[in-house]
Design a protein around this motif. Structure first.
Motif, PDB file in Angstrom:
ATOM      1  N   GLY B  66      96.484  63.748  29.538  1.00 36.61           N
ATOM      2  CA  GLY B  66      97.106  63.124  30.708  1.00 36.61           C
ATOM      3  C   GLY B  66      96.799  61.650  30.866  1.00 36.61           C
ATOM      4  N   ALA B  77     106.966  66.608  15.054  1.00 35.08           N
ATOM      5  CA  ALA B  77     106.259  67.784  15.584  1.00 35.08           C
ATOM      6  C   ALA B  77     104.865  67.392  16.072  1.00 35.08           C
ATOM      7  CB  ALA B  77     106.153  68.876  14.522  1.00 35.08           C
ATOM      8  N   GLU B  78     104.257  66.419  15.393  1.00 39.78           N
ATOM      9  CA  GLU B  78     102.918  65.975  15.824  1.00 39.78           C
ATOM     10  C   GLU B  78     102.996  65.200  17.139  1.00 39.78           C
ATOM     11  OE1 GLU B  78     100.411  67.364  14.632  1.00 39.78           O
ATOM     12  OE2 GLU B  78     101.636  68.256  13.055  1.00 39.78           O
ATOM     13  N   LEU B  80     105.102  65.899  19.491  1.00 41.14           N
ATOM     14  CA  LEU B  80     105.223  66.943  20.513  1.00 41.14           C
ATOM     15  C   LEU B  80     103.870  67.623  20.751  1.00 41.14           C
ATOM     16  CD1 LEU B  80     107.094  68.476  22.390  1.00 41.14           C
ATOM     17  CD2 LEU B  80     107.686  70.010  20.504  1.00 41.14           C
ATOM     18  N   ARG B  81     103.136  67.853  19.663  1.00 37.03           N
ATOM     19  CA  ARG B  81     101.827  68.506  19.791  1.00 37.03           C
ATOM     20  C   ARG B  81     100.885  67.671  20.669  1.00 37.03           C
ATOM     21  NH1 ARG B  81     100.232  72.100  15.862  1.00 37.03           N
ATOM     22  NH2 ARG B  81     101.175  70.916  14.177  1.00 37.03           N
ATOM     23  N   LEU B  83     101.717  65.831  23.192  1.00 42.78           N
ATOM     24  CA  LEU B  83     102.332  65.517  24.482  1.00 42.78           C
ATOM     25  C   LEU B  83     101.365  65.705  25.655  1.00 42.78           C
ATOM     26  CD1 LEU B  83     105.044  64.498  25.458  1.00 42.78           C
ATOM     27  CD2 LEU B  83     105.766  66.868  25.815  1.00 42.78           C
ATOM     28  N   GLY B  84     100.402  66.595  25.499  1.00 48.54           N
ATOM     29  CA  GLY B  84      99.412  66.829  26.553  1.00 48.54           C
ATOM     30  C   GLY B  84      98.608  65.585  26.897  1.00 48.54           C
ATOM     31  N   CYS B  86      99.867  62.800  27.430  1.00 46.06           N
ATOM     32  CA  CYS B  86     100.729  61.918  28.221  1.00 46.06           C
ATOM     33  C   CYS B  86     100.757  62.344  29.683  1.00 46.06           C
ATOM     34  CB  CYS B  86     102.152  61.967  27.670  1.00 46.06           C
ATOM     35  SG  CYS B  86     102.249  61.500  25.940  1.00 46.06           S
ATOM     36  N   ASN B  87     101.302  61.431  30.521  1.00 46.65           N
ATOM     37  CA  ASN B  87     101.623  61.773  31.901  1.00 46.65           C
ATOM     38  C   ASN B  87     103.038  61.259  32.179  1.00 46.65           C
ATOM     39  OD1 ASN B  87     101.451  58.955  32.818  1.00 46.65           O
ATOM     40  ND2 ASN B  87      99.256  59.192  32.389  1.00 46.65           N
ATOM     41  N   ALA B  88     103.469  61.379  33.407  1.00 46.23           N
ATOM     42  CA  ALA B  88     104.866  61.058  33.738  1.00 46.23           C
ATOM     43  C   ALA B  88     105.183  59.578  33.529  1.00 46.23           C
ATOM     44  CB  ALA B  88     105.157  61.468  35.174  1.00 46.23           C
ATOM     45  N   PRO B 112     109.964  72.962  15.045  1.00 50.33           N
ATOM     46  CA  PRO B 112     110.760  72.853  16.272  1.00 50.33           C
ATOM     47  C   PRO B 112     112.105  72.155  16.035  1.00 50.33           C
ATOM     48  CG  PRO B 112     108.944  71.276  16.293  1.00 50.33           C
ATOM     49  CD  PRO B 112     108.734  72.147  15.102  1.00 50.33           C
ATOM     50  N   GLU B 116     115.801  69.599  20.729  1.00 55.75           N
ATOM     51  CA  GLU B 116     115.016  70.149  21.842  1.00 55.75           C
ATOM     52  C   GLU B 116     113.726  69.357  22.020  1.00 55.75           C
ATOM     53  OE1 GLU B 116     112.760  74.214  23.186  1.00 55.75           O
ATOM     54  OE2 GLU B 116     113.818  74.221  21.264  1.00 55.75           O
ATOM     55  N   LEU B 120     112.553  67.595  25.460  1.00 56.68           N
ATOM     56  CA  LEU B 120     111.278  67.932  26.116  1.00 56.68           C
ATOM     57  C   LEU B 120     110.475  66.674  26.428  1.00 56.68           C
ATOM     58  CD1 LEU B 120     110.144  71.028  24.036  1.00 56.68           C
ATOM     59  CD2 LEU B 120     110.396  70.971  26.532  1.00 56.68           C
ATOM     60  N   GLN B 123     112.219  64.501  29.173  1.00 62.44           N
ATOM     61  CA  GLN B 123     112.110  65.071  30.521  1.00 62.44           C
ATOM     62  C   GLN B 123     110.754  64.785  31.153  1.00 62.44           C
ATOM     63  OE1 GLN B 123     112.757  69.181  29.808  1.00 62.44           O
ATOM     64  NE2 GLN B 123     115.000  69.051  29.953  1.00 62.44           N
ATOM     65  N   LYS B 124     109.704  64.764  30.331  1.00 65.42           N
ATOM     66  CA  LYS B 124     108.360  64.789  30.893  1.00 65.42           C
ATOM     67  C   LYS B 124     107.711  63.407  30.980  1.00 65.42           C
ATOM     68  CE  LYS B 124     107.689  69.376  28.987  1.00 65.42           C
ATOM     69  NZ  LYS B 124     107.810  70.196  30.210  1.00 65.42           N
TER      70      LYS B 124
END
Lengths: 618, 197
Positions: B66, B77-78, B80-81, B83-84, B86-88, B112, B116, B120, B123-124
């Motif tokens: 975050g 893919a890495e 996306l992995r 992504l945790g 990050c924050n908004a 993945p 998509e 993802l 959006q986040k």
């Protein structure tokens, strides 16, 4: 010239933590260093290895950490400033020497670097080596940053010289493997030669001598405690009635959290850099100025227990907390948000950090686990052992090195591991208490490190096991360091001996010894079958140079392979070898010619003989 | 000085550590406090390599979930992995050319869907810049230049307190001479790609 020899006092340089420590040692006049490589300390030794080739610095890769410690201890007893470098578990190996060198002491200065690995990024446990300081009675220092790590090495050497005791220098992975800006100091001339004066009544630890030496150690301990009380390595930031006591990298997370929580005027932070003996008077004084205290330390509650005992001595009843279900864990490494969260909860400060993202709709992602390289000779050997042992109930004790990765399917050739060298010792035990066929694996460097006594034990006690020595000609896992079996002339280095593994095994009296070339699949399987059919101790030496190291040595390259027309797509190759050079394209097996090293193992196991060398034009 | 936290994720061999070292050198040139950390050890060829870089007034060398201000992914893919991390408000830059994990090759996992994956991340987070950095590296005659392409895109966003000139000077100091020209070209292509995004 090696960049760490740069003569530019006041200049600034970006350095990896391990490089900064090496530079600090040079600025301390260290003239002698020894190690057995172990992550996260490995790059530190690499610097010394390189520097020793262009200066009067003496450096050696020793056979194990105990030997490294002993050679450095002797150097320090001739007045030469020396360093022994190891990962945290390496200090277990050296512990016997450590405990009694504390009695004997040193003449010059000696620093023992122990690189702890919270979270076990590359280790088998996450033991907290601060307890070695307590156990041995020796001083310990701990830096919080890369820049401080460099400056603390000369401090540790001076402390050692003053106390005439070795000093433990503890890092964690996030010091060794972080990078930061350091300011260079002066490099004084080294004194690589010392002198030894006979003094057996102080240097030979028979009981009558040791009884006196223990008294001397306790005097040194007291002196160290006095120095710790006023040491600039223990300092206080901020002001307020709330207190935090912390060490190492935790100090960074605490400092950032206090700033982010706007609490510099409410929280006072005591950073302990001289962590053994603990500065009791300083801490007691700190406690008296606080209403409540939080202890932030990765690992065990080493400081917490000491601080609570100090509070008791002073009759202080303020809350002191650290490890608890609702606060800090003894597990793994800490991170900034975790520390900030605990501080905000404990003192009741509002934390308005950004919210975490909701990731519940993110699909499960494919893993990228560490795997044996394409063309790794260990993969070939594991496959051959599995084939040779087909139909037998087996136990595969393994050891520490790249080949530990043989635990993953489809190789599944690892059943038990506790420490360096344990493959051989445990093989003996398993063979006595089960009727299963015990086949143990050990690497060449690990064999020299601590495999030999276990093998001698097996021969003497007539155990029944097969030991497979995976001899890839280097210490591969930690970055291709040499070991006693390596022909150093191949690295254009002179002045080294060489110990032949086969000669050692035969001299031990192992009754059945075979040497195989693992890229020759059927021959190897046959030889392994014979070895495991033998009752008693048998040894198979599987000899093939590490595929990555072969590149470094610029050995001639083999032709890569491809999958030809005869392939009927049963994917035996992938399912039994799982070499990363394979990939699937339109549901067919293909081989990545850039990754394939041409070991030809898959070509030999393909029932259709469909895997062929790439022709030049292809 | 305001703190900026950057995470770089890559697959072993993609040149993540060199990119970090260029950024570190640029910060040193700019007189901006910098600390970084990376994961070594068992991350061998083909494993995930993650670097954390902290610019400005901070003492930590790692970045919690975050906390990243910017995430640069060398492999989709890495990205996306990670992504945790990050924050908004995080800016995300990713290469869209996949490197198949070996586990997918042997049927132990599913890669993945890239559409998509983009959705993802979009959006986040605050902003996603996604383009084929491998293709641009090729265009620069530098197949190993994915790292420099993404460095160009990163600098274009202006999230980090570093100028183009400082980074180019750091590239001169930290990358091999014979690759300098193609590295600079790769950097420029990445910079332009982010500008167009």
């Amino acid at each position: 010239m090696h960049k760490l020899l740069t003569d530019d006092p006041g200049g600034k340089m970006m350095l990896l933590g391990n490089e900064a420590i090496a530079r600090g040692a040079l600025e301390a006049g260290m003239a002698f260093a020894a190690t057995y490589p172990g992550t996260p300390s490995s790059e530190l030794s690499l610097q010394f290895f390189q520097i020793s080739q262009e200066s009067d610095l003496y450096f050696e890769y020793s056979t194990n950490e105990k030997v490294a410690f002993e050679v450095a201890a002797a150097a320090a007893n001739t007045g030469v400033r020396s360093m022994a470098i190891m990962k945290h578990v390496g200090l277990n190996v050296a512990a016997d020497a450590l405990m009694t060198l504390a009695y004997v002491g040193v003449k010059g200065g000696m620093v023992v670097l122990t690189a702890d690995d919270p979270f076990m990024f590359s280790s088998q446990n996450e033991q907290d080596n601060r307890y070695y300081a307590k156990l041995s009675g020796l001083p310990m220092v701990e830096p919080s940053s890369v820049a401080e790590a460099k400056d603390l090495v000369p401090y540790a050497f001076d402390l050692s010289a003053k106390l005439q005791e070795p000093v433990l220098f503890r890092t964690t992975t996030r010091i060794n493997h972080s990078t930061g800006v350091v300011e260079l100091g002066k490099i004084p001339p080294r004194h690589p030669k010392g002198d030894f004066k006979k003094d057996p009544l102080n240097l030979v630890t028979v009981p009558a001598v040791s009884r006196r030496l223990h008294v001397k150690l306790l005097e040194h301990y007291k002196e160290a405690q006095t120095l710790a009380e006023t040491s600039e390595t223990n300092f206080i930031d901020g002001d307020g009635r709330w207190g935090i006591i912390c060490n190492g990298v935790s100090y960074n997370y605490v400092s950032d959290a206090v700033a982010e929580l706007n609490s510099k005027d409410k929280i006072r932070v005591l950073r302990i850099g001289f962590s053994h003996p603990m500065p009791a008077a300083l801490i007691k004084d700190f406690l008296k100025g606080c209403d409540q205290v939080l202890i932030v330390e990765e690992g065990e509650p080493y400081m917490e227990e000491a601080v609570k005992a100090m509070a008791q001595e002073e009759g202080l009843t303020l809350p002191i907390r650290g490890k608890a279900d609702d606060l800090f864990t003894r597990l793994y490494e800490y991170n900034p948000a975790q520390v900030r969260g605990c501080i905000s909860r404990y003192f009741g400060i509002k934390d308005d950090s950004p919210e975490m993202l909701d990731l519940s709709d993110v699909p499960e992602l494919p893993q990228r686990p560490p795997t044996l390289c394409a063309g790794c000779s260990h993969r070939a050997t594991f496959h051959e052992v599995r084939k040779a042992a087909e139909g037998l109930a087996t136990i595969y004790p393994t050891d520490i090195g790249c080949y530990t990765l043989g635990l993953l399917p489809p190789l599944s050739a690892a059943d038990f591991l506790i420490c360096m060298g344990s493959s051989v010792g445990t093989a003996g035990g398993f063979s006595e208490t089960t009727d299963k066929k015990v086949i143990a694996f050990i690497g060449d460097s690990t064999f020299f490190h601590s495999g030999i006594p276990g093998l001698i034990n097996g021969v003497f006690n007539n155990h029944n096991f097969t030991l497979v020595i995976l001899d890839n000609g280097t210490t591969a896992m930690t970055g291709h360091q040499p070991h006693p079996g390596v022909d150093m002339s191949r690295l254009n280095m002179e002045g080294y001996g060489q110990v032949d593994i086969e000669a050692v095994v035969r001299a031990i009296g192992v009754p059945h010894v075979t040497v195989i070339k693992p890229y020759k699949v059927q021959k190897s399987i046959d030889a392994i079958k014979e070895a495991i059919a033998f009752e008693g101790v048998s040894v198979v030496i599987s000899k093939e140079v590490c595929a990555l190291y072969a590149n470094t040595l610029k050995l001639p390259k083999r032709k890569p392979f491809r999958v030809g027309e005869k392939c009927v797509d049963h994917k035996d190759c992938i399912s039994s070898l799982a070499c990363p050079a394979f990939y699937i394209w339109n549901d067919r097996v293909r081989i990545d010619a850039n990754l394939c090293t041409g070991c030809a193992v898959c070509a030999q196991i393909c029932p259709e003989k469909a895997i062929l060398p790439v022709k030049k034009s292809a | 000085m305001e703190k900026k936290r950057l995470i770089i994720v890559a697959v072993g061999g993609q040149g993540n550590l060199l990119a970090s070292s260029v950024l570190g050198e640029a910060a040193l040139l700019a007189g901006i406090p910098i600390r970084m950390s990376e994961i070594h050890g068992m991350a061998q060829r083909g494993g995930v390599v993650e670097s954390a870089l902290l610019f400005g007034d901070a003492k930590s060398t790692i970045i919690s979930d975050g906390e990243a201000d910017v995430l640069v992914g060398f492999e989709p893919a890495e990205t996306l992995r990670a992504l945790g991390r990050c924050n908004a408000a995080t800016v995300v830059i990713t290469n869209t050319a996949p490197l198949m994990p070996f586990t997918v090759n042997i049927g132990q996992g599913v890669y993945p869907d890239l559409g998509e994956l983009r959705k993802l991340i979009q959006q986040k987070t605050a902003r996603l810049i996604a383009f084929n950095a491998a293709a641009l590296a090729k265009e620069a005659d530098n197949v190993l230049g994915v790292n420099m392409v993404l460095l160009g895109a990163l600098i274009q966003t202006g999230v980090l307190p570093l100028t183009v000139d400082q980074v180019k000077e750091a590239m001169t100091r930290k990358t091999k001479k014979r690759f300098l020209e193609s590295n600079l070209k790769a950097f420029q292509l990445g910079f332009d790609a982010a500008e167009a995004a």
